[in-house]
Design an enzyme around this catalytic site. Structure first.
Site, PDB file in Angstrom:
ATOM      1  N   HIS A  37      20.171  -9.790  29.748  1.00 41.19           N
ATOM      2  CA  HIS A  37      19.516  -9.468  28.476  1.00 41.19           C
ATOM      3  C   HIS A  37      18.323 -10.404  28.247  1.00 41.19           C
ATOM      4  O   HIS A  37      17.264  -9.971  27.784  1.00 41.19           O
ATOM      5  CB  HIS A  37      20.478  -9.661  27.295  1.00 41.19           C
ATOM      6  CG  HIS A  37      21.658  -8.748  27.298  1.00 41.19           C
ATOM      7  ND1 HIS A  37      22.944  -9.196  27.470  1.00 41.19           N
ATOM      8  CD2 HIS A  37      21.753  -7.402  27.127  1.00 41.19           C
ATOM      9  CE1 HIS A  37      23.784  -8.179  27.412  1.00 41.19           C
ATOM     10  NE2 HIS A  37      23.089  -7.079  27.210  1.00 41.19           N
ATOM     11  N   ARG A 187      30.819  -7.471  30.870  1.00 45.82           N
ATOM     12  CA  ARG A 187      32.220  -7.219  31.246  1.00 45.82           C
ATOM     13  C   ARG A 187      32.712  -8.175  32.335  1.00 45.82           C
ATOM     14  O   ARG A 187      33.906  -8.176  32.630  1.00 45.82           O
ATOM     15  CB  ARG A 187      32.401  -5.766  31.698  1.00 45.82           C
ATOM     16  CG  ARG A 187      32.267  -4.773  30.548  1.00 45.82           C
ATOM     17  CD  ARG A 187      32.646  -3.368  30.968  1.00 45.82           C
ATOM     18  NE  ARG A 187      32.790  -2.480  29.829  1.00 45.82           N
ATOM     19  CZ  ARG A 187      31.865  -1.617  29.407  1.00 45.82           C
ATOM     20  NH1 ARG A 187      30.715  -1.535  30.030  1.00 45.82           N
ATOM     21  NH2 ARG A 187      32.092  -0.854  28.355  1.00 45.82           N
TER      22      ARG A 187
END
Ligand code: PAF
Length: 281
Positions: A37, A187
């Site tokens: 990100h 995740r």
């Protein structure tokens, strides 16, 4: 950094920026920010006057058996990271703000959503397209930043932007990896130490495939078979799919030519990891 929780105040901020002729860049996220990100955010920051991110774990893109409730939500850490990256606006809406009662509309991108992750996650891309469509209407950015890691998502959103005439340029940015090659993902925190170690085989199998292809192999079935062998030999992961497809249409290829995307999804316990590489032949 301004944290904005309603569409009304978001629109007011954007209107102000636009009245000053500022360009707006946008990175949609579900939070649990990692270096992947951050690389999108940095590029957004560099290429625009105003950098906006959204933080919203979108219930509509999770299936009933999926990890919506367990999805990591490290709110404080995300806010600190976004602030450190000099984000101008963090849009952090509630579920009700995004989907007020009586909400009935969805965006369905056909064909591109049938294969790969779409086959195992029915409705997932409908949820993604719907939330991204809404966010684009709210933020009205000049540029939208997406990760190559989610190649199918990027293809679906690019198609939606084109078909529905959203006035935005989509920028697909390279996958950021851990030192052993594992693609960064929110995740990855679910993996046990052993699974985490084994998961590095995913990128190794992709690299091995690329090497074989660059040495002249053109049969997709052969490439997939070899990748399957490598993953099975070196991990306890359960392969959901390994596919060689055209990078734009996502149509499976028999002979490798043109823009090739090799994509995979492998489950380690309950954690489903995806990765891909893309190149031109
Ligand atoms: O890639 C993600 O994190 C999500 O699918 C997105 C684009 C933020 C939509 O919820």
């Amino acid at each position: 950094m301004r944290i904005v929780r309603t569409v009304k105040s978001l629109r007011a901020c954007i209107k102000k920026a636009k009245s000053r002729h500022q360009t707006v860049g946008f990175v949609p996220t579900m939070g649990a920010l990692h270096d992947g990100h951050l690389s999108l955010i940095r590029r957004c920051r560099k290429e625009n006057d105003l950098a906006v991110i959204s933080l919203f774990v979108n219930p509509k893109q999770f299936g009933p058996q999926e990890d919506f409730a367990a999805y990591p939500r490290p709110e404080k850490k995300d806010k600190l990271l976004a602030k450190k990256e000099k984000i101008d606006i963090m849009f952090y809406p509630s579920g009700k703000e995004m989907y007020p009662s009586g909400f009935l509309t969805t965006i369905e991108v056909e064909r591109l959503t049938e294969h790969l992750c779409g086959a195992a996650r029915p409705g997932h891309f409908r949820g993604v397209a719907t939330v991204v469509g809404k966010l684009l209407n709210m933020v009205a950015p000049d540029r939208l930043y997406l990760g190559q890691k989610y190649a199918q998502q990027a293809a679906v959103i690019t198609q939606m932007v084109k078909d529905l005439n959203f006035p935005v340029t989509v920028k697909v940015c390279p996958t950021v990896r851990e030192p052993d090659g594992l693609a960064m993902s929110s995740r990855n925190v679910y993996l046990s130490a052993r699974q985490r170690q084994e998961a590095a085989v995913l990128f190794r199998s992709l690299q091995q495939a690329k090497k074989e292809i660059l040495s002249g192999e053109r049969r997709a079935s052969h490439v997939v078979r070899r990748m399957r062998q490598t993953i099975k030999t070196h991990s306890s992961g359960t392969i959901d799919y390994i596919a060689c497809v055209n990078a734009d249409s996502l149509i499976p290829l028999e002979q490798l030519t043109g823009d090739v995307l090799i994509a995979l999804a492998v489950k380690f316990g309950r954690t489903r990891l995806i990765d891909n590489i893309c190149f031109h032949l």
